[in-house]
Design a protein around this motif. Sequence first.
Motif, short mmCIF file in Angstrom:
data_model
loop_
_atom_site.label_atom_id
_atom_site.label_comp_id
_atom_site.label_asym_id
_atom_site.label_seq_id
_atom_site.Cartn_x
_atom_site.Cartn_y
_atom_site.Cartn_z
N ASN A 54 -8.48 -11.45 -37.22
CA ASN A 54 -9.64 -12.07 -36.36
C ASN A 54 -10.62 -11.23 -35.88
N PHE A 55 -10.67 -10.17 -36.12
CA PHE A 55 -11.97 -9.36 -35.76
C PHE A 55 -13.05 -9.41 -37.05
N PHE A 56 -13.79 -10.54 -36.87
CA PHE A 56 -14.73 -10.84 -37.85
C PHE A 56 -16.17 -10.13 -37.66
N GLY A 57 -16.77 -9.67 -38.61
CA GLY A 57 -18.15 -9.28 -38.84
C GLY A 57 -18.06 -7.54 -38.43
N THR A 58 -16.55 -7.17 -38.58
CA THR A 58 -16.51 -5.57 -38.51
C THR A 58 -17.00 -4.95 -39.75
N ARG A 59 -17.90 -3.82 -39.33
CA ARG A 59 -18.56 -3.23 -40.46
C ARG A 59 -17.68 -1.90 -40.78
N VAL A 60 -17.80 -1.74 -41.92
CA VAL A 60 -16.67 -0.53 -42.50
C VAL A 60 -17.65 0.68 -42.88
N ILE A 61 -17.55 1.82 -42.24
CA ILE A 61 -18.71 2.78 -42.52
C ILE A 61 -17.98 3.57 -43.87
N LYS A 62 -19.15 3.12 -44.75
CA LYS A 62 -18.70 3.92 -46.40
C LYS A 62 -18.63 5.38 -46.23
N ASP A 63 -17.55 5.76 -47.04
CA ASP A 63 -17.43 7.40 -47.08
C ASP A 63 -16.53 7.72 -45.99
N GLY A 64 -16.36 7.06 -44.98
CA GLY A 64 -15.52 7.41 -43.71
C GLY A 64 -16.05 8.65 -42.98
N LEU A 65 -15.27 9.42 -42.32
CA LEU A 65 -15.62 10.54 -41.76
C LEU A 65 -16.08 11.70 -42.78
N ILE A 66 -15.46 11.87 -43.82
CA ILE A 66 -15.88 12.85 -44.93
C ILE A 66 -17.57 12.63 -45.15
N GLY A 67 -17.99 11.59 -45.33
CA GLY A 67 -19.43 11.32 -45.61
C GLY A 67 -20.07 11.67 -44.36
N TRP A 68 -19.55 11.20 -43.31
CA TRP A 68 -20.36 11.34 -41.75
C TRP A 68 -20.55 12.77 -41.56
N LYS A 69 -19.52 13.85 -42.04
CA LYS A 69 -19.78 15.25 -41.64
C LYS A 69 -20.82 16.07 -42.75
N GLU A 70 -20.70 15.32 -44.01
CA GLU A 70 -21.50 15.81 -45.01
C GLU A 70 -23.07 15.60 -44.51
N LYS A 71 -23.13 14.42 -43.91
CA LYS A 71 -24.53 14.21 -43.44
C LYS A 71 -24.90 14.84 -42.14
N GLY A 72 -24.05 15.75 -41.60
CA GLY A 72 -24.30 16.48 -40.39
C GLY A 72 -24.62 15.61 -39.26
N LEU A 73 -23.85 14.59 -39.10
CA LEU A 73 -24.20 13.44 -38.05
C LEU A 73 -23.34 14.15 -36.80
N PRO A 74 -23.43 13.84 -35.70
CA PRO A 74 -22.70 14.26 -34.27
C PRO A 74 -21.41 14.08 -34.47
N LEU A 75 -20.37 14.75 -33.88
CA LEU A 75 -18.94 14.69 -33.71
C LEU A 75 -18.53 15.51 -32.42
N ILE A 76 -17.50 14.76 -31.96
CA ILE A 76 -16.95 15.38 -30.73
C ILE A 76 -15.52 16.04 -30.90
N THR A 77 -15.74 17.53 -30.66
CA THR A 77 -14.49 18.13 -31.05
C THR A 77 -14.16 18.85 -29.57
N PRO A 78 -12.71 19.41 -29.44
CA PRO A 78 -12.60 20.06 -28.35
C PRO A 78 -13.53 20.75 -27.90
N GLU A 79 -14.21 21.81 -28.70
CA GLU A 79 -15.35 22.91 -28.17
C GLU A 79 -16.75 22.26 -28.15
N THR A 80 -16.76 20.85 -28.57
CA THR A 80 -18.41 20.62 -28.23
C THR A 80 -18.27 19.13 -27.73
N LYS A 81 -19.46 19.00 -26.99
CA LYS A 81 -19.96 17.68 -26.67
C LYS A 81 -21.24 17.27 -27.05
#
Length: 289
Positions: A251-278
Amino acid sequence: MLDQSPSAYRGRIVLIGLLFVFGIIIWYIGRAWLQKNDDPATPVDATETVDTSLANVRFLTAKEVLARISRQENLILLDVRTRNEFDVEHIVDSLSVPVTTLATYSPPAGALLIIITGPDIPNQTIKGIDTLFKERQYTFAFLQGGLTEWNEAGGSTISTGDPESLLDYSKVIFVNLDEIEVAFNAAVNPRFLDVRSKELFEKEHLPEAINIPLNELEKRRSEIPRGTSLFVYGANDYESYQGGVRLFDLNFFGTRVIKDGLIGWKEKGLPLITPETKNVPPQKKDDSQ
């Protein structure tokens, strides 16, 4: 030549009449016989074998179970199908205890067990479960009609997310990475939901994402903030898709699914949170400026 005398003519008329009456009698007898064999409500002849093996087994309809749930009675929904069948689709909050492991199952005291079976389970197996649970003095009943009747009664189920299922596919709203910034900024209280494992999440994740692994969504759904616009992602398209389907079923309606998931996100060079960076998370645009 054919006899044309009045007496012969009357004889032929009588013969035709008798044949007509005889034909009607045969037709009625045949129709009654067909109705008897086609109508399941027709009483079975005493000489025929009748299956009464489940006569003493307790069943509850889906509507009766749903009414008990609405009254917050102490119920345990026990799904005894195979684990694969359970994963494909099961009743929300039910437990998977395959019939092969029932002998080692011990329910909490005072609970009413609702046993969920599949359509192909033999009567002998149902009888065996019934005998076992009666010997152990459990309070239990079988769900009449299984998932079919449950769905017809409006009960909630959750599915694994079959990519070839048109029904599951209709539950998902995809958003491309090229559109993610616009969609995120336009949404009300947007949040990223990461359905990967905790270990993968700790290595890297999207800014301000919350982490609930895919196989824990059902039991941890109370942790998902209501009134938010969810953007769900997994390690890849398939895991992201499964997350979207399961959230819809919860019953969580209207949820958007990010196409290509984290793999696509990283390929686009979009920001990520890692232990070394903020990184600064995406901010909603202020239309007043």
